[in-house]
Design a protein around this motif. Sequence first.
Motif, mmCIF file in Angstrom:
data_model
loop_
_atom_site.group_PDB
_atom_site.id
_atom_site.type_symbol
_atom_site.label_atom_id
_atom_site.label_comp_id
_atom_site.label_asym_id
_atom_site.label_seq_id
_atom_site.Cartn_x
_atom_site.Cartn_y
_atom_site.Cartn_z
ATOM 1 N N ILE A 25 44.716 12.716 -5.172
ATOM 2 C CA ILE A 25 44.334 14.079 -5.545
ATOM 3 C C ILE A 25 45.328 14.671 -6.528
ATOM 4 O O ILE A 25 44.955 15.371 -7.479
ATOM 5 N N TYR A 26 46.615 14.350 -6.337
ATOM 6 C CA TYR A 26 47.626 14.848 -7.279
ATOM 7 C C TYR A 26 47.407 14.246 -8.672
ATOM 8 O O TYR A 26 47.498 14.941 -9.682
ATOM 9 N N LEU A 27 47.099 12.960 -8.711
ATOM 10 C CA LEU A 27 46.815 12.297 -9.988
ATOM 11 C C LEU A 27 45.609 12.927 -10.680
ATOM 12 O O LEU A 27 45.625 13.163 -11.902
ATOM 13 N N ALA A 28 44.560 13.199 -9.916
ATOM 14 C CA ALA A 28 43.339 13.764 -10.492
ATOM 15 C C ALA A 28 43.573 15.171 -11.025
ATOM 16 O O ALA A 28 42.992 15.565 -12.041
ATOM 17 N N ARG A 29 44.430 15.910 -10.365
ATOM 18 C CA ARG A 29 44.645 17.306 -10.760
ATOM 19 C C ARG A 29 45.687 17.465 -11.863
ATOM 20 O O ARG A 29 45.546 18.307 -12.750
ATOM 21 N N PHE A 30 46.750 16.634 -11.810
ATOM 22 C CA PHE A 30 47.865 16.865 -12.735
ATOM 23 C C PHE A 30 48.163 15.680 -13.648
ATOM 24 O O PHE A 30 49.079 15.748 -14.466
ATOM 25 N N HIS A 31 47.425 14.577 -13.474
ATOM 26 C CA HIS A 31 47.513 13.398 -14.356
ATOM 27 C C HIS A 31 48.914 12.795 -14.433
ATOM 28 O O HIS A 31 49.352 12.336 -15.481
ATOM 29 N N LYS A 32 49.578 12.817 -13.301
ATOM 30 C CA LYS A 32 50.865 12.134 -13.145
ATOM 31 C C LYS A 32 51.046 11.844 -11.670
ATOM 32 O O LYS A 32 50.499 12.571 -10.818
ATOM 33 N N PRO A 33 51.776 10.773 -11.308
ATOM 34 C CA PRO A 33 51.941 10.449 -9.887
ATOM 35 C C PRO A 33 52.898 11.408 -9.191
ATOM 36 O O PRO A 33 53.827 11.926 -9.805
ATOM 37 N N MET A 34 52.662 11.606 -7.912
ATOM 38 C CA MET A 34 53.566 12.452 -7.136
ATOM 39 C C MET A 34 54.787 11.669 -6.696
ATOM 40 O O MET A 34 55.869 12.228 -6.566
ATOM 41 N N PHE A 35 54.610 10.361 -6.443
ATOM 42 C CA PHE A 35 55.736 9.484 -6.118
ATOM 43 C C PHE A 35 55.483 8.132 -6.781
ATOM 44 O O PHE A 35 54.330 7.757 -7.045
ATOM 45 N N PRO A 36 56.537 7.359 -7.087
ATOM 46 C CA PRO A 36 56.383 6.135 -7.888
ATOM 47 C C PRO A 36 55.943 4.898 -7.128
ATOM 48 O O PRO A 36 55.545 3.902 -7.738
ATOM 49 N N GLU A 37 56.005 4.893 -5.795
ATOM 50 C CA GLU A 37 55.690 3.697 -5.014
ATOM 51 C C GLU A 37 54.289 3.169 -5.314
ATOM 52 O O GLU A 37 53.348 3.953 -5.513
ATOM 53 N N GLU A 38 54.175 1.827 -5.306
ATOM 54 C CA GLU A 38 52.875 1.189 -5.475
ATOM 55 C C GLU A 38 52.152 1.130 -4.134
ATOM 56 O O GLU A 38 52.767 0.919 -3.086
ATOM 57 N N CYS A 39 50.849 1.287 -4.182
ATOM 58 C CA CYS A 39 50.013 1.238 -2.989
ATOM 59 C C CYS A 39 49.333 -0.129 -2.931
ATOM 60 O O CYS A 39 48.836 -0.627 -3.957
ATOM 61 N N ARG A 40 49.310 -0.765 -1.761
ATOM 62 C CA ARG A 40 48.732 -2.103 -1.601
ATOM 63 C C ARG A 40 47.393 -2.030 -0.865
ATOM 64 O O ARG A 40 47.201 -1.197 0.020
ATOM 65 N N ALA A 41 46.493 -2.953 -1.211
ATOM 66 C CA ALA A 41 45.161 -2.992 -0.611
ATOM 67 C C ALA A 41 45.162 -3.925 0.595
ATOM 68 O O ALA A 41 44.703 -5.065 0.524
ATOM 69 N N GLU A 65 53.171 20.341 -5.874
ATOM 70 C CA GLU A 65 53.232 19.297 -4.851
ATOM 71 C C GLU A 65 52.891 19.868 -3.471
ATOM 72 O O GLU A 65 52.110 19.283 -2.722
ATOM 73 N N LYS A 66 53.486 21.009 -3.137
ATOM 74 C CA LYS A 66 53.215 21.624 -1.838
ATOM 75 C C LYS A 66 51.746 22.006 -1.705
ATOM 76 O O LYS A 66 51.140 21.864 -0.636
ATOM 77 N N GLN A 67 51.182 22.488 -2.789
ATOM 78 C CA GLN A 67 49.776 22.893 -2.784
ATOM 79 C C GLN A 67 48.873 21.712 -2.440
ATOM 80 O O GLN A 67 47.962 21.834 -1.606
ATOM 81 N N VAL A 68 49.150 20.553 -3.030
ATOM 82 C CA VAL A 68 48.339 19.371 -2.765
ATOM 83 C C VAL A 68 48.554 18.872 -1.340
ATOM 84 O O VAL A 68 47.593 18.556 -0.631
ATOM 85 N N VAL A 69 49.810 18.802 -0.897
ATOM 86 C CA VAL A 69 50.089 18.342 0.465
ATOM 87 C C VAL A 69 49.422 19.262 1.483
ATOM 88 O O VAL A 69 48.770 18.796 2.433
ATOM 89 N N ASP A 70 49.549 20.571 1.300
ATOM 90 C CA ASP A 70 48.931 21.528 2.222
ATOM 91 C C ASP A 70 47.423 21.331 2.277
ATOM 92 O O ASP A 70 46.814 21.372 3.350
ATOM 93 N N LEU A 71 46.815 21.115 1.123
ATOM 94 C CA LEU A 71 45.367 20.930 1.043
ATOM 95 C C LEU A 71 44.931 19.667 1.783
ATOM 96 O O LEU A 71 43.941 19.674 2.524
ATOM 97 N N VAL A 72 45.683 18.580 1.594
ATOM 98 C CA VAL A 72 45.349 17.326 2.270
ATOM 99 C C VAL A 72 45.540 17.453 3.781
ATOM 100 O O VAL A 72 44.725 16.970 4.569
ATOM 101 N N VAL A 73 46.610 18.124 4.205
ATOM 102 C CA VAL A 73 46.855 18.324 5.640
ATOM 103 C C VAL A 73 45.728 19.135 6.267
ATOM 104 O O VAL A 73 45.263 18.842 7.379
ATOM 105 N N GLN A 74 45.247 20.167 5.562
ATOM 106 C CA GLN A 74 44.188 21.033 6.083
ATOM 107 C C GLN A 74 42.837 20.331 6.162
ATOM 108 O O GLN A 74 41.938 20.793 6.875
ATOM 109 N N THR A 75 42.683 19.237 5.433
ATOM 110 C CA THR A 75 41.385 18.562 5.368
ATOM 111 C C THR A 75 41.463 17.164 5.980
ATOM 112 O O THR A 75 41.099 16.964 7.138
ATOM 113 N N PHE A 76 41.986 16.206 5.249
ATOM 114 C CA PHE A 76 42.111 14.839 5.755
ATOM 115 C C PHE A 76 42.992 14.789 6.999
ATOM 116 O O PHE A 76 42.792 13.946 7.882
ATOM 117 N N GLY A 77 43.978 15.688 7.073
ATOM 118 C CA GLY A 77 44.896 15.701 8.202
ATOM 119 C C GLY A 77 44.251 16.077 9.521
ATOM 120 O O GLY A 77 44.877 15.936 10.580
#
Length: 336
Positions: free
Chosen positions: A193-209, A250-262
């Motif tokens: 969601i952070y990438l979609a909204r601000f077009h940059k990663p929130m943290f650099p770690e790679e995600c594995r499938a 960053e806080k805005q996105v985290v809060d939004l995810v916690v309120q929904t997916f959380g």
Amino acid sequence: MRKDFCVNCRAETEYEFREVIRREIIREKEYQFRFTTAVCKTCGEEMDIPGLIDRNIKERDVQYRETEHIVTVEEIEKLMEIYHIGKAPLSMALGFGEVTVSRYLCGQMPSRQYSDIMRQALRLPEYMEQLLKQNRDKVGETAYRKAMRAAAELKELFRMSDEMLVTIAYLFQKMREVTPLALQKILYFIQGIYLARFHKPMFPEECRAWVHGPVYETVYRLFRDFRYSPIEDDRFAILRGRSGELGEQEKQVVDLVVQTFGMYSGKALETITHVEQPWLKAREGCGLEAYSQAVVTKESMEEYFEEVSKTYGVDSAEGLNRYIRIRLGGTLPEEA
């Protein structure tokens, strides 16, 4: 309504708190301190109310330590907490006298040299490990082993980026409880969601499938011992108070995810990720239970959640909740 006896008015009057700045000389150096005062609403004079002197002493202490970069009592307590070590063993491990830490916890001001040692031990587990080894003959065997184990675990913690560490610390602050599985998925949704909204990663770690959905491997290693139980981790005490390092976006996105997916269980979140293109695309050609270290790329996450945003919106809880319900076939949070 605050009331107390005003000496000037010779009567019980209402008062209000105000902040004043006063100059003081300490060891031939001038400081400006902000103090709380009680001011009579009738005559405008300062009043001596119970507890105010103690409050001012604490205010001076906090500001002096901040100005001179002296470790606080709270930081010393945090040092004891994260290394599972008592006052006397900590004193000896740091190379101090046996009762030194006890005196500091009672309010005595440490020297800048000793303060720097404690701050360094709090910031760098490698440094604490080095001190423990240097002073092993002065520290009891049980205390030594517990502290060394804690240092080893903290080193694992600090293999993550600062951005990831602070994000997790903020999540722990916002959520009552979270399992390792749910944490992984929540981090994935935050990143997407952070990438979609601000077009940059929130943290650099790679995600594995991985088989059970998107996974950040360093985070998995850190919390795998909790398995399906909520995470209770005193190692993150070292990050307490650092949530302010997150920006408003960053806080805005985290809060939004916690309120929904959380609001959903880890298994429900896993189900959602299994029908999303970033994970599916990364696992193309893999069997259902096949091991894979394929990367769920940031590009695929950004592209996918931009499409989600066009249909549902990713900047509001209403839009995200609608998206979640569709992906879960209408399942409500309490049923997940």
